[in-house]
Each structure stands twice: as structure tokens, then as C-alpha cells.
Design a protein around this motif. Structure first.
Motif, PDB file in Angstrom:
ATOM      1  N   GLN A  49       0.832  -1.204   0.000  1.00 38.90           N
ATOM      2  CA  GLN A  49       0.000   0.000   0.000  1.00 38.90           C
ATOM      3  C   GLN A  49       0.867   1.254   0.000  1.00 38.90           C
ATOM      4  O   GLN A  49       0.567   2.215  -0.697  1.00 38.90           O
ATOM      5  CB  GLN A  49      -0.942   0.006   1.214  1.00 38.90           C
ATOM      6  N   ALA A  50       1.941   1.226   0.771  1.00 44.02           N
ATOM      7  CA  ALA A  50       2.844   2.381   0.826  1.00 44.02           C
ATOM      8  C   ALA A  50       3.486   2.636  -0.530  1.00 44.02           C
ATOM      9  O   ALA A  50       3.772   3.780  -0.880  1.00 44.02           O
ATOM     10  CB  ALA A  50       3.918   2.156   1.889  1.00 44.02           C
ATOM     11  N   ARG A  51       3.685   1.567  -1.303  1.00 40.31           N
ATOM     12  CA  ARG A  51       4.264   1.710  -2.642  1.00 40.31           C
ATOM     13  C   ARG A  51       3.204   1.937  -3.708  1.00 40.31           C
ATOM     14  O   ARG A  51       3.533   2.166  -4.868  1.00 40.31           O
ATOM     15  CB  ARG A  51       5.088   0.475  -2.990  1.00 40.31           C
ATOM     16  N   GLY A  52       1.925   1.831  -3.334  1.00 46.79           N
ATOM     17  CA  GLY A  52       0.842   2.077  -4.281  1.00 46.79           C
ATOM     18  C   GLY A  52       0.626   0.978  -5.300  1.00 46.79           C
ATOM     19  O   GLY A  52       0.129   1.241  -6.401  1.00 46.79           O
ATOM     20  N   PRO A  55      -1.050  -2.361  -7.065  1.00 47.55           N
ATOM     21  CA  PRO A  55      -2.444  -2.811  -7.172  1.00 47.55           C
ATOM     22  C   PRO A  55      -2.767  -4.057  -6.345  1.00 47.55           C
ATOM     23  O   PRO A  55      -3.931  -4.294  -6.048  1.00 47.55           O
ATOM     24  CB  PRO A  55      -2.624  -3.113  -8.660  1.00 47.55           C
ATOM     25  N   VAL A  56      -1.765  -4.836  -5.932  1.00 42.03           N
ATOM     26  CA  VAL A  56      -2.029  -6.056  -5.172  1.00 42.03           C
ATOM     27  C   VAL A  56      -2.745  -5.743  -3.850  1.00 42.03           C
ATOM     28  O   VAL A  56      -3.457  -6.579  -3.322  1.00 42.03           O
ATOM     29  CB  VAL A  56      -0.731  -6.857  -4.930  1.00 42.03           C
ATOM     30  N   ALA A  57      -2.595  -4.534  -3.343  1.00 40.19           N
ATOM     31  CA  ALA A  57      -3.177  -4.161  -2.055  1.00 40.19           C
ATOM     32  C   ALA A  57      -4.449  -3.330  -2.177  1.00 40.19           C
ATOM     33  O   ALA A  57      -5.008  -2.915  -1.169  1.00 40.19           O
ATOM     34  CB  ALA A  57      -2.148  -3.398  -1.245  1.00 40.19           C
ATOM     35  N   ALA A  58      -4.929  -3.124  -3.371  1.00 38.57           N
ATOM     36  CA  ALA A  58      -6.055  -2.210  -3.584  1.00 38.57           C
ATOM     37  C   ALA A  58      -7.345  -2.635  -2.893  1.00 38.57           C
ATOM     38  O   ALA A  58      -8.120  -1.787  -2.445  1.00 38.57           O
ATOM     39  CB  ALA A  58      -6.305  -2.038  -5.080  1.00 38.57           C
ATOM     40  N   LYS A  59      -7.598  -3.925  -2.768  1.00 41.34           N
ATOM     41  CA  LYS A  59      -8.848  -4.403  -2.175  1.00 41.34           C
ATOM     42  C   LYS A  59      -8.826  -4.398  -0.648  1.00 41.34           C
ATOM     43  O   LYS A  59      -9.857  -4.576  -0.022  1.00 41.34           O
ATOM     44  CB  LYS A  59      -9.146  -5.830  -2.645  1.00 41.34           C
ATOM     45  N   TRP A  60      -7.668  -4.213  -0.070  1.00 40.63           N
ATOM     46  CA  TRP A  60      -7.516  -4.262   1.377  1.00 40.63           C
ATOM     47  C   TRP A  60      -7.803  -2.898   1.996  1.00 40.63           C
ATOM     48  O   TRP A  60      -7.542  -1.868   1.378  1.00 40.63           O
ATOM     49  CB  TRP A  60      -6.093  -4.664   1.730  1.00 40.63           C
ATOM     50  N   PRO A  61      -8.283  -2.873   3.242  1.00 40.56           N
ATOM     51  CA  PRO A  61      -8.392  -1.580   3.937  1.00 40.56           C
ATOM     52  C   PRO A  61      -6.987  -1.075   4.265  1.00 40.56           C
ATOM     53  O   PRO A  61      -6.024  -1.853   4.238  1.00 40.56           O
ATOM     54  CB  PRO A  61      -9.163  -1.931   5.220  1.00 40.56           C
ATOM     55  N   ALA A  62      -6.877   0.190   4.569  1.00 40.55           N
ATOM     56  CA  ALA A  62      -5.577   0.747   4.967  1.00 40.55           C
ATOM     57  C   ALA A  62      -5.084   0.000   6.213  1.00 40.55           C
ATOM     58  O   ALA A  62      -5.827  -0.137   7.180  1.00 40.55           O
ATOM     59  CB  ALA A  62      -5.702   2.232   5.250  1.00 40.55           C
ATOM     60  N   LEU A  63      -3.851  -0.488   6.155  1.00 42.27           N
ATOM     61  CA  LEU A  63      -3.351  -1.341   7.236  1.00 42.27           C
ATOM     62  C   LEU A  63      -2.206  -0.734   8.035  1.00 42.27           C
ATOM     63  O   LEU A  63      -1.722  -1.381   8.964  1.00 42.27           O
ATOM     64  CB  LEU A  63      -2.893  -2.688   6.660  1.00 42.27           C
ATOM     65  N   GLY A  64      -1.785   0.445   7.705  1.00 36.00           N
ATOM     66  CA  GLY A  64      -0.633   1.024   8.395  1.00 36.00           C
ATOM     67  C   GLY A  64      -0.753   0.975   9.904  1.00 36.00           C
ATOM     68  O   GLY A  64       0.057   0.337  10.579  1.00 36.00           O
TER      69      GLY A  64
END
Length: 130
Positions: free
Chosen positions: A51-54, A56-65
Motif C-alpha cells: 500500500q505504501a508503494r501504491g 495494485p495487489v493491495a487495492a482491495k484491502w483496507p488501509a493497514l498502516g
């Protein structure tokens, strides 16, 4: 200190495990609940990194930071309390789980997608969204 350690563990799980030193003591045996929490924690670290790198593999996930890191911290602390594991052993457990998820880079998106619903459900139970 626990926050710095937790951030280090979270960051290490997001990295490939090939260069990490293994702990001297054998890893503790985990029950199904603990294995699931470790696998989800590793998935959260990988997805948060993506997600931090933007990507697409993480697009369906909620923000996880923040929530993913908190889940990771609590899981690590619980493992140390419940199993007597040391920090290096817990680090190795997360690294092993992350390495397993990344074993076939082409399969990583499908693996993460298969974990999304159960792991996010576990996250919602452990650390409700605000």
C-alpha cells in the motif's frame, strides 16, 4: 521501546526472509489460532508495504498502516506471553510466514486475496476500526 521493536518486526515481516538470521533456539509449536494470527500479521505487513508503494495487489484491502501494525504488535506480545518465545523467535515466526506467502511471487496476489476476508475479519475483531 516496545513500539520501536514492534515497528522493526512489522518492517521485517514485509521484507523477504532470505537474509534474516534464524534464532539459536527452536521455534515454538503454535496452535491453529496462533498460526492464523502470525500468517495474518505477515500478510498485513506485506500488504501495508505494498500500500505504501501504491501497488495494485493491495487495492482491495483496507488501509493497514496503523491497525495492521497494532495487530502485529499484539500478536507478537501474545506469542511471547503464551509460548515463552523470545523476540528473535517471534521475529522468525513472522519471517517464516511472510516467506511462505512469498514463496512463489507470481502467486502472491492470489494468496493475499485468499487471506483478505478472513484476516480482515480477524483484524476487525481484534482492533475495531474507528
Amino acid at each position: 521501546m516496545i513500539c520501536r521493536t514492534a515497528l522493526t518486526l512489522f518492517a521485517l515481516a514485509a521484507l523477504p526472509a532470505s537474509g534474516l538470521a534464524q534464532p539459536a533456539a527452536p521455534l515454538p509449536a503454535l496452535n491453529l489460532e496462533q498460526e492464523t494470527a502470525v500468517r495474518c500479521g505477515a500478510a498485513f505487513a506485506i500488504v501495508a508495504s505494498e500500500q505504501a508503494r501504491g501497488t495494485p495487489v493491495a487495492a482491495k484491502w483496507p488501509a493497514l498502516g496503523t491497525r495492521g501494525r497494532e495487530f502485529f504488535v499484539r500478536t507478537g506480545a501474545r506469542l511471547m506471553d503464551d509460548t515463552g518465545a523470545t523476540r528473535p523467535q517471534v521475529q522468525a515466526l513472522f519471517a517464516r510466514a511472510a516467506s511462505s506467502l512469498r514463496a512463489d511471487p507470481g502467486a502472491l496476489p492470489a494468496r493475499l486475496d485468499s487471506l483478505r476476508v478472513p484476516c480482515v475479519s480477524l483484524l476487525d475483531l481484534a482492533i475495531p476500526a474507528r
